[in-house]
Scaffold this active site. Sequence first.
Site, PDB file in Angstrom:
ATOM      1  N   THR A 162       9.013  -1.334   7.352  1.00 22.10           N
ATOM      2  CA  THR A 162       8.978  -2.318   6.276  1.00 22.10           C
ATOM      3  C   THR A 162      10.403  -2.762   5.959  1.00 22.10           C
ATOM      4  O   THR A 162      11.238  -1.945   5.546  1.00 22.10           O
ATOM      5  CB  THR A 162       8.325  -1.721   5.019  1.00 22.10           C
ATOM      6  OG1 THR A 162       7.058  -1.162   5.376  1.00 22.10           O
ATOM      7  CG2 THR A 162       8.145  -2.778   3.946  1.00 22.10           C
ATOM      8  N   GLY A 180       0.789  -1.215   0.000  1.00 21.75           N
ATOM      9  CA  GLY A 180       0.000   0.000   0.000  1.00 21.75           C
ATOM     10  C   GLY A 180       0.823   1.268   0.000  1.00 21.75           C
ATOM     11  O   GLY A 180       0.303   2.348  -0.320  1.00 21.75           O
ATOM     12  N   SER A 181       2.104   1.176   0.336  1.00 24.90           N
ATOM     13  CA  SER A 181       2.991   2.336   0.267  1.00 24.90           C
ATOM     14  C   SER A 181       3.546   2.516  -1.135  1.00 24.90           C
ATOM     15  O   SER A 181       3.621   3.628  -1.660  1.00 24.90           O
ATOM     16  CB  SER A 181       4.143   2.184   1.274  1.00 24.90           C
ATOM     17  OG  SER A 181       3.663   2.134   2.602  1.00 24.90           O
ATOM     18  N   LYS A 214       4.953 -12.177   7.189  1.00 26.36           N
ATOM     19  CA  LYS A 214       5.831 -11.314   7.992  1.00 26.36           C
ATOM     20  C   LYS A 214       6.387 -12.058   9.193  1.00 26.36           C
ATOM     21  O   LYS A 214       7.555 -11.888   9.569  1.00 26.36           O
ATOM     22  CB  LYS A 214       5.069 -10.059   8.428  1.00 26.36           C
ATOM     23  CG  LYS A 214       4.800  -9.072   7.310  1.00 26.36           C
ATOM     24  CD  LYS A 214       4.086  -7.834   7.827  1.00 26.36           C
ATOM     25  CE  LYS A 214       3.879  -6.809   6.722  1.00 26.36           C
ATOM     26  NZ  LYS A 214       3.182  -5.602   7.216  1.00 26.36           N
ATOM     27  N   GLU A 257      -6.957  -7.602  -0.749  1.00 27.89           N
ATOM     28  CA  GLU A 257      -6.841  -7.373   0.693  1.00 27.89           C
ATOM     29  C   GLU A 257      -8.184  -7.134   1.375  1.00 27.89           C
ATOM     30  O   GLU A 257      -8.444  -7.685   2.449  1.00 27.89           O
ATOM     31  CB  GLU A 257      -5.903  -6.203   0.965  1.00 27.89           C
ATOM     32  CG  GLU A 257      -4.462  -6.476   0.538  1.00 27.89           C
ATOM     33  CD  GLU A 257      -3.504  -5.393   0.981  1.00 27.89           C
ATOM     34  OE1 GLU A 257      -3.454  -5.101   2.189  1.00 27.89           O
ATOM     35  OE2 GLU A 257      -2.815  -4.817   0.122  1.00 27.89           O
ATOM     36  N   HIS A 261      -1.332  -7.423 -26.960  1.00 27.25           N
ATOM     37  CA  HIS A 261      -0.276  -8.159 -27.652  1.00 27.25           C
ATOM     38  C   HIS A 261      -0.048  -9.541 -27.040  1.00 27.25           C
ATOM     39  O   HIS A 261       0.873 -10.245 -27.452  1.00 27.25           O
ATOM     40  CB  HIS A 261       1.025  -7.358 -27.624  1.00 27.25           C
ATOM     41  CG  HIS A 261       0.978  -6.118 -28.469  1.00 27.25           C
ATOM     42  ND1 HIS A 261       1.493  -6.064 -29.751  1.00 27.25           N
ATOM     43  CD2 HIS A 261       0.453  -4.892 -28.221  1.00 27.25           C
ATOM     44  CE1 HIS A 261       1.293  -4.851 -30.250  1.00 27.25           C
ATOM     45  NE2 HIS A 261       0.666  -4.127 -29.335  1.00 27.25           N
ATOM     46  N   SER A 321       7.087   4.274   3.596  1.00 27.86           N
ATOM     47  CA  SER A 321       6.655   3.145   4.420  1.00 27.86           C
ATOM     48  C   SER A 321       5.685   3.671   5.461  1.00 27.86           C
ATOM     49  O   SER A 321       6.081   4.469   6.323  1.00 27.86           O
ATOM     50  CB  SER A 321       7.841   2.469   5.106  1.00 27.86           C
ATOM     51  OG  SER A 321       7.399   1.533   6.080  1.00 27.86           O
ATOM     52  N   SER A 379       4.358   2.272   8.072  1.00 29.77           N
ATOM     53  CA  SER A 379       4.785   1.936   9.433  1.00 29.77           C
ATOM     54  C   SER A 379       6.165   2.484   9.752  1.00 29.77           C
ATOM     55  O   SER A 379       6.484   2.756  10.911  1.00 29.77           O
ATOM     56  CB  SER A 379       4.806   0.413   9.618  1.00 29.77           C
ATOM     57  OG  SER A 379       5.830  -0.168   8.817  1.00 29.77           O
ATOM     58  N   ARG A 429      -3.137   0.627   3.345  1.00 28.60           N
ATOM     59  CA  ARG A 429      -3.891   0.812   2.102  1.00 28.60           C
ATOM     60  C   ARG A 429      -4.978   1.873   2.234  1.00 28.60           C
ATOM     61  O   ARG A 429      -5.393   2.466   1.247  1.00 28.60           O
ATOM     62  CB  ARG A 429      -4.499  -0.516   1.649  1.00 28.60           C
ATOM     63  CG  ARG A 429      -5.489  -1.150   2.615  1.00 28.60           C
ATOM     64  CD  ARG A 429      -5.826  -2.566   2.159  1.00 28.60           C
ATOM     65  NE  ARG A 429      -6.816  -3.233   2.984  1.00 28.60           N
ATOM     66  CZ  ARG A 429      -6.556  -3.863   4.117  1.00 28.60           C
ATOM     67  NH1 ARG A 429      -5.307  -3.907   4.570  1.00 28.60           N
ATOM     68  NH2 ARG A 429      -7.511  -4.464   4.801  1.00 28.60           N
TER      69      ARG A 429
END
Length: 355
Positions: free
Chosen positions: A105, A58-59, A347, A237, A253, A100, A102, A152
């Site tokens: 990250t 989301g960043s 994570k 999400e 294409h 970021s 937070s 997000r």
Amino acid sequence: MTNLDDERSFALHDSGNMGAQIAGFPAACAAAWAEAQKVSLPFAYRGVQSVVILGMGGSAISGDLARALGAKTASVPMEVIRGYHIPGYVDSNTLVIAVSYSGDTEETLAAYDAASERTGSLIVVASGGKLQARALAAGIPHYAIRTASQPRAALPHLYMPILHALTTLYLTRCSAREIEDAASFIADQAPAFAIDIPEKENPAKNLARALYGKIVSIYASEFLGEVARRWKTQINENSKQWAEFETLPEANHNAVVGYAHPLGNTDSICVIQLHSPLYHERTRIGMEAARELLDAASIANRLVAVPGPTPLAQQLFAILLGDYVSYYLAVLNGVDPTPVANINHIKSRLANATV
């Protein structure tokens, strides 16, 4: 069948109040832009010859949107990096913007540390964490995020600082008036998607119903190409549903050849085309041709006409619509849009890994 006009359905599933955060998107754009203008950037940054934006999830999408918006007007190359490594060309002539929500990250921190050894032209966008601490300790320009939400849902607070930095440094052309007008435009348009608007009159609820139970593919082009990515990730999400995206004219294409197989796939797929009258004329023709092929293959598809006087206004409108669609789709799926357990699992595995 879930009734999207029964507000009890939202109270049942929305423990994190994601609906209110989406509804606040227009106001957040205006507030984030006003806040970003308080940050001063060194005059020397105007001499950079390339821009690298670091981020994940989301960043990172904020960097994608800025790069796509400025594709026609950028005075230098721009690249968004999702990962631990930075390009080999990064040097003292490169502006690196680390984003970021937070501030912790791990991929972004690793890339930022590598970049700080090669260039002094650095900018940080974060709400705290190690990244903010690094910026404050080194005197690096820092756009502070002062809102508590899922990353997000904080997109305006991530995107507006990047727009401010790029326009202030004359690296792209997008005036303050254009940004303010775009925020006002979506504020005027947003009520049409609100929870209290009945499904038969609500484009977002209507689209969510069409996507229920489907693998979703979003097609878009040019400045809306990264909005298609945003739709994809929001459906992943918020809705906990499979989605992917394609950009045109590239999809014409390759992707269009894959409509035939596997046999019997037509009931499980829906394609959304984000259409703009501001696209290149040939792109618009190609999008119409792709839709003809989808119809011939009996694959469900919807054309979403994106209004707005400028590319930025159209970006913000389409983001807001997609966010609402993902929210209503979460309710149809019977899931809470806020938690992302699978991401937290990964994570946790990384945090406990010995490598």
